[in-house]
Every structure is written in structure tokens, then in C-alpha cells.
Design a protein around this motif. Structure first.
Motif, PDB file in Angstrom:
ATOM      1  N   THR A 296       0.832  -1.209   0.000  1.00  0.00           N
ATOM      2  CA  THR A 296       0.000   0.000   0.000  1.00  0.00           C
ATOM      3  C   THR A 296       0.866   1.259   0.000  1.00  0.00           C
ATOM      4  N   GLY A 297       0.230   2.359  -0.395  1.00  0.00           N
ATOM      5  CA  GLY A 297       0.910   3.649  -0.370  1.00  0.00           C
ATOM      6  C   GLY A 297       1.262   4.067   1.058  1.00  0.00           C
ATOM      7  N   SER A 298       0.412   3.712   2.009  1.00  0.00           N
ATOM      8  CA  SER A 298       0.706   4.039   3.417  1.00  0.00           C
ATOM      9  C   SER A 298       2.011   3.408   3.859  1.00  0.00           C
ATOM     10  N   GLU A 299       2.184   2.137   3.493  1.00  0.00           N
ATOM     11  CA  GLU A 299       3.441   1.482   3.860  1.00  0.00           C
ATOM     12  C   GLU A 299       4.624   2.135   3.146  1.00  0.00           C
TER      13      GLU A 299
ATOM     14  N   GLY B 213      -1.541  17.844   4.247  1.00  0.00           N
ATOM     15  CA  GLY B 213      -0.995  16.815   3.341  1.00  0.00           C
ATOM     16  C   GLY B 213      -1.385  15.423   3.814  1.00  0.00           C
ATOM     17  N   TYR B 214      -1.618  14.534   2.863  1.00  0.00           N
ATOM     18  CA  TYR B 214      -2.043  13.170   3.197  1.00  0.00           C
ATOM     19  C   TYR B 214      -0.971  12.175   2.754  1.00  0.00           C
ATOM     20  N   HIS B 215      -0.556  11.319   3.664  1.00  0.00           N
ATOM     21  CA  HIS B 215       0.466  10.325   3.318  1.00  0.00           C
ATOM     22  C   HIS B 215       0.037   8.917   3.738  1.00  0.00           C
ATOM     23  N   GLY B 216      -1.277   8.682   3.783  1.00  0.00           N
ATOM     24  CA  GLY B 216      -1.757   7.381   4.207  1.00  0.00           C
ATOM     25  C   GLY B 216      -2.181   7.432   5.662  1.00  0.00           C
TER      26      GLY B 216
ATOM     27  N   ILE C 291       6.582  15.522   1.498  1.00  0.00           N
ATOM     28  CA  ILE C 291       5.610  16.429   0.881  1.00  0.00           C
ATOM     29  C   ILE C 291       4.912  15.733  -0.281  1.00  0.00           C
ATOM     30  N   GLU C 292       3.631  16.053  -0.457  1.00  0.00           N
ATOM     31  CA  GLU C 292       2.967  15.750  -1.724  1.00  0.00           C
ATOM     32  C   GLU C 292       3.346  16.922  -2.644  1.00  0.00           C
ATOM     33  N   PRO C 293       4.086  16.709  -3.724  1.00  0.00           N
ATOM     34  CA  PRO C 293       4.503  17.845  -4.550  1.00  0.00           C
ATOM     35  C   PRO C 293       3.310  18.618  -5.114  1.00  0.00           C
TER      36      PRO C 293
ATOM     37  N   GLN D 293      -0.189  19.051  -3.505  1.00  0.00           N
ATOM     38  CA  GLN D 293      -0.818  18.631  -2.248  1.00  0.00           C
ATOM     39  C   GLN D 293      -2.340  18.576  -2.368  1.00  0.00           C
ATOM     40  N   ARG D 294      -2.884  17.353  -2.327  1.00  0.00           N
ATOM     41  CA  ARG D 294      -4.326  17.135  -2.518  1.00  0.00           C
ATOM     42  C   ARG D 294      -4.750  17.713  -3.862  1.00  0.00           C
ATOM     43  N   ALA D 295      -5.197  18.995  -3.909  1.00  0.00           N
ATOM     44  CA  ALA D 295      -5.465  19.595  -5.225  1.00  0.00           C
ATOM     45  C   ALA D 295      -4.739  20.928  -5.353  1.00  0.00           C
TER      46      ALA D 295
ATOM     47  N   PHE E 206       9.339  12.862  -1.764  1.00  0.00           N
ATOM     48  CA  PHE E 206       8.118  13.212  -2.493  1.00  0.00           C
ATOM     49  C   PHE E 206       7.137  12.052  -2.345  1.00  0.00           C
ATOM     50  N   ASP E 207       5.961  12.359  -1.824  1.00  0.00           N
ATOM     51  CA  ASP E 207       4.896  11.356  -1.826  1.00  0.00           C
ATOM     52  C   ASP E 207       4.201  11.462  -3.178  1.00  0.00           C
ATOM     53  N   GLU E 208       4.544  10.519  -4.043  1.00  0.00           N
ATOM     54  CA  GLU E 208       3.994  10.520  -5.413  1.00  0.00           C
ATOM     55  C   GLU E 208       2.973   9.400  -5.595  1.00  0.00           C
ATOM     56  N   VAL E 209       2.301   9.051  -4.506  1.00  0.00           N
ATOM     57  CA  VAL E 209       1.285   7.994  -4.612  1.00  0.00           C
ATOM     58  C   VAL E 209       0.199   8.418  -5.615  1.00  0.00           C
ATOM     59  N   VAL E 210      -0.141   9.698  -5.620  1.00  0.00           N
ATOM     60  CA  VAL E 210      -1.125  10.200  -6.584  1.00  0.00           C
ATOM     61  C   VAL E 210      -0.460  10.576  -7.920  1.00  0.00           C
ATOM     62  N   THR E 211       0.643  11.308  -7.837  1.00  0.00           N
ATOM     63  CA  THR E 211       1.205  11.915  -9.063  1.00  0.00           C
ATOM     64  C   THR E 211       2.076  10.964  -9.881  1.00  0.00           C
TER      65      THR E 211
ATOM     66  N   GLY F  83       2.305   4.504  -5.527  1.00  0.00           N
ATOM     67  CA  GLY F  83       1.322   3.433  -5.336  1.00  0.00           C
ATOM     68  C   GLY F  83       0.329   3.542  -6.472  1.00  0.00           C
ATOM     69  N   LYS F  84      -0.913   3.256  -6.208  1.00  0.00           N
ATOM     70  CA  LYS F  84      -2.010   3.423  -7.173  1.00  0.00           C
ATOM     71  C   LYS F  84      -1.647   2.886  -8.571  1.00  0.00           C
ATOM     72  N   ILE F  85      -1.184   3.753  -9.492  1.00  0.00           N
ATOM     73  CA  ILE F  85      -1.025   3.343 -10.899  1.00  0.00           C
ATOM     74  C   ILE F  85      -0.034   2.191 -11.059  1.00  0.00           C
TER      75      ILE F  85
END
Ligand SMILES: Cc1ncc(COP(=O)(O)O)c(C=O)c1O
Length: 432
Positions: free
Chosen positions: A116-119, A143-146, A208-210, A212-214, A238-243, A266-268
Motif C-alpha cells: 500500500t501507499g501508506s506502507e 498533506g495526506y500520506h496514508g 511532501i505531496e509535490p 498537495q491534494r489539489a 516526495f509522496d507521489e502515490v497520486v502523481t 502506489g495506485k497506478i
């Protein structure tokens, strides 16, 4: 009017109520009278057990960038199924996926898989602390990191705080972590730099989420953060779980041109299956196998890490994304959705603005400029709820958080979405 559900569908909803605390199997993306059980997904659409269809901008919270049940992803998964589903040991698909990611992502000399992205963010923080020999971390407010204890501090949905100490965002997190997690305001380089200058000798990492959310980073913000962390030798994550593989094939670090020391993805990369990763420069990643000053290496293990089915799905997804025109189309669909939302705000004279970048879009019901987390709290929550409830009631699935565009949203889907946005905004206009 509440969604009319068949008896079987009602029964599923009632059983969810009974089996799961808060009727949530662990995620609560949909709520309210229009919520429903997803029985299937195909391309850009999901279906409930009664066969009702929604255009899907939730996309499984982001992984399904090539659409649900993509034939090439399914074929890769089916082929792997015949060779076994998990081994714990090294496997060929995980090695192949690692190679593909390392080639694509600028900071990635080496990689470790998680489920998972949290891990992934958890282990990125752990390996950074091991490398640096310091315990505190700095994250950004909102910022969200799991969901691990270091992550759910001053996160989205919490009241604004002056910092620099984090505030626990969940019951059950030890109070002592408020001293270990510092917070800074995203997009405020001056204040962030001031906090780092005071606390640099205690900091094991800045995460950091580069994007952040939106919130998009203001010009120079990520570059400035890179400079100040490099100056003090603090690993930048960089938390790139989304990006990751969404804004560009090389992620936000390619898109914004700033390379961190470590990244979480994560994700993709799991193609809709449970797989995520921490990656980075060898000098840090080597601490996963090399003892620190106390003679102890970083512990990291997980039964399903590098799972070959997830890796096969990830490889097939990345292959589709590598095709010429993929990112142009993703960005075009995202832009069209942002333009549509902006136009409906104007048309119905509703104060608001549309945030987002590339294939991510988000609506905020405020006319204040939104650059920081604290700015985002000015958005009108009631209007947001009415708008998103109306979407869900009329065939568009977008949670009240940000929406995701995919490669399979067609022009017809976009035209239908535009009408639904318009009708939903008309309802919001009646509130004001
Ligand atoms: C930026 C970011 N980091 C980490 C996570 C956690 O990933 P997961 O839900 O796979 O644990 C998410 C999930 O949405 C995320 O958006």
C-alpha cells in the motif's frame, strides 16, 4: 429523491451496515442517500447491482487510469494467474517492474515494494531516519500520506493550526508523536524555511505531496524546499502515490523538474492491484540492507510485497501509458473537465474556483484565492455536499474530494458529464 434500489441491493447495503463499523469496508468514498454498492466496472463506467451506470471519476481512488477491466491488463493478469499468485521470494514480474520504474523515475536508483501507499510513505520515513540518524520529521499541513501514525497528523479535514508541532488527526495515535512530527504551510517557503532552520538538527526527513491534494505548488516553492533540505542534508521525500506516472511518465518530479532523495508511489504502478513502492538514491536505499551507526539495518518485509499479479497488472498499465499521445489525452480530458466546471460556476453565478492539474480536477466553493491548506478551509462544505450528491443522483461518480480523469473517458462521457455538472450547479445556485 433517494436512489431506488432493488431488494437485493438493499440487502447488500443492510449487510454492510451490520458487518462493517460505519458500514465501511475500510473506505467510505460514497455516503448519503444516493450511496450505492459497486457491482462492476467497465472502461470509464461503474455499475450498481441493479445495472445502473455512473461515469466514474473516482477511478478506485486513482489507480484505474486506463479504465476498469482493461483487456490488456486483464490478459496480463490472466497469464500470471496460470503461473501462480504469490511467492514471497524474488519473482520475475517484480524485477521487471522495478526496472521499468527505475528507468522512468529520476530519483530512483533502487526500489523496495510494499502493498500500500501508506506502507511506502512509512518505510520512506523510516529509511530516511536511519540514514540521517534523527527522529523528527516535517510534513505539510493538510498533506495526506496514508494512515500510519506519522501520517495522520495535521491532515486534510483538520482545523488549521499555527504549528510547528503536528496535531493528531485520529484517535489512538500516541500523544508523543505530536513532538516528533512538525508541520509547515504548503506553498509558504519563507515560513517553511524558518521552521527548518530552527529544527534542522533534529529532522530525519521532510515529506511532501509535490501537488498537495489539489493544491499546485507555486513557482519556486518545490525548488526552494529542495535547496533548503539539501543545504542541511535532510532527505526530501516526495509522496507521489497520486502523481506517480499520472502527471507525466516520470511523475511530479519530471513534471515540476525537482528531484527528491526518496519517493513513495502506489495506485497506478499496481494497475488496480495491491502494490506500492519506496524508491530513491542508493546512498539512502542501501540502509534497507546496511546497518546504521547502531549496527541495525532498516526492517522491511511484507507477505505480498512485489506480488507478481499486481506487478503484471502494473507493467501492462505502464505499457499502455507509454504509448504516444497518452499523456496529451490525459491532460486534455482533465483540462476539459476543469473548463466545464469553471463555465458552470460562471453560468450560475456561484462563487467558486476549479483547482487541479493534468488529469486531476477539484472544485472549491470559495472566491478567496486557494494556495495553502488554510485557504482551502474557506470552501463552503454545504454547497460541496449538495453538488456532489446531485452528481451521484444523476450518473456521475465523483467523491467530494478531487476527481481523476482516465484514458478511457470518451468525448461522449465528457458531454454527458457537462450536462450533469450544469444541473448540479443549478441546485447549488438555489442555495445562495
Ligand atoms: C498522496 C497519498 N499518499 C499516500 C496514500 C496512501 O495510499 P494507500 O491508500 O494505498 O495506503 C494516498 C492514498 O490516497 C495518497 O493519496
Amino acid at each position: 429523491m433517494a436512489l431506488a434500489r432493488s431488494a437485493d441491493h438493499e440487502d447488500l447495503m443492510a449487510r454492510a451496515q451490520q458487518y462493517f463499523p460505519g458500514a465501511s469496508n475500510g473506505n467510505a468514498a460514497l455516503s448519503g442517500e444516493h450511496s450505492f454498492v459497486i457491482a462492476g466496472g467497465q472502461g470509464a463506467h461503474v455499475y450498481d447491482p441493479d445495472g445502473r451506470r455512473w461515469i466514474d471519476y473516482l477511478l478506485g481512488s486513482g489507480p484505474m487510469i486506463v479504465g476498469h477491466a482493461h483487456p490488456e491488463v486483464n490478459a496480463a493478469v490472466r497469464e500470471q494467474l496460470d503461473s501462480g499468485s504469490t511467492f514471497f521470494n524474488l519473482n520475475d514480474k517484480a524485477i521487471e517492474l522495478a526496472g521499468e520504474i527505475i528507468e522512468a523515475v529520476a530519483c530512483a536508483d533502487q526500489i523496495r515494494f510494499t502493498s500500500t501507499g501508506s506502507e511506502a510513505t512509512f518505510f520512506a520515513l523510516r529509511v530516511a531516519r536511519a540514514f540521517r540518524g534523527r527522529d523528527k520529521i516535517l510534513k505539510f499541513e493538510g498533506g495526506y500520506h496514508g494512515n500510519h501514525d506519522y501520517a495522520v497528523m495535521s491532515t486534510e479535514g483538520q482545523a488549521a493550526s499555527d504549528g510547528p508541532y503536528g496535531v493528531r488527526g485520529s484517535s489512538g495515535i500516541p500523544e508523543c508523536l505530536e513532538q516528533e512530527v512538525l508541520i509547515a504551510p504548503f506553498n509558504d517557503l519563507e515560513r517553511t524555511t524558518a521552521i527548518i532552520e530552527v529544527h534542522h538538527d533534529d529532522l530525519g526527513a521532510v515529506i511532501i505531496e509535490p501537488f498537495q491534494r489539489a493544491l499546485s505548488p507555486l513557482p519556486g516553492f518545490l525548488q526552494g524546499l529542495r535547496e533548503v533540505t539539501a543545504q542541511y542534508g535532510i532527505p526530501l521525500i516526495f509522496d507521489e502515490v497520486v502523481t506517480g506516472f499520472r502527471f507525466a511518465y516520470g511523475g511530479a518530479q519530471e513534471y515540476y523538474g525537482v528531484v527528491p532523495d526518496l519517493a513513495a508511489m502506489g495506485k497506478i504502478i499496481g494497475g488496480g492491484y495491491p502494490l506500492a513502492a519506496v524508491m530513491g538514491k542508493t546512498k539512502l536505499m542501501s540502509y534497507f540492507s546496511q546497518p546504521d551507526a547502531r549496527g541495525v539495518p532498516v526492517a522491511q518485509v511484507g507477505t505480498l510485497n512485489g506480488n507478481p499479479i499486481a506487478a503484471a497488472a502494473g507493467l501492462a498499465t505502464l505499457k499502455i501509458l507509454r504509448r504516444p499521445g497518452s499523456y496529451e489525452r490525459l491532460h486534455e480530458v482533465g483540462q476539459r473537465l476543469r473548463d466545464q466546471l469553471q463555465a458552470t460556476l460562471r453560468e450560475h453565478d456561484v462563487p467558486g474556483q476549479v483547482l487541479g492539474e493534468g488529469p486531476v480536477f477539484h472544485l472549491m466553493f470559495t472566491d478567496q484565492p486557494v494556495r495553502t491548506y488554510q485557504d482551502s478551509l474557506t470552501s463552503d462544505a454545504n454547497k460541496n455536499r449538495v453538488f456532489h450528491d446531485a452528481l451521484m443522483a444523476t450518473g456521475v461518480l465523483k467523491p467530494s474530494a478531487k476527481g481523476y480523469a482516465s484514458l478511457v473517458h470518451s468525448d461522449a462521457d465528457l458531454a454527458e458529464t457537462e450536462k450533469v455538472f450544469d444541473a448540479a450547479m443549478a441546485q447549488v445556485a438555489q442555495l445562495s
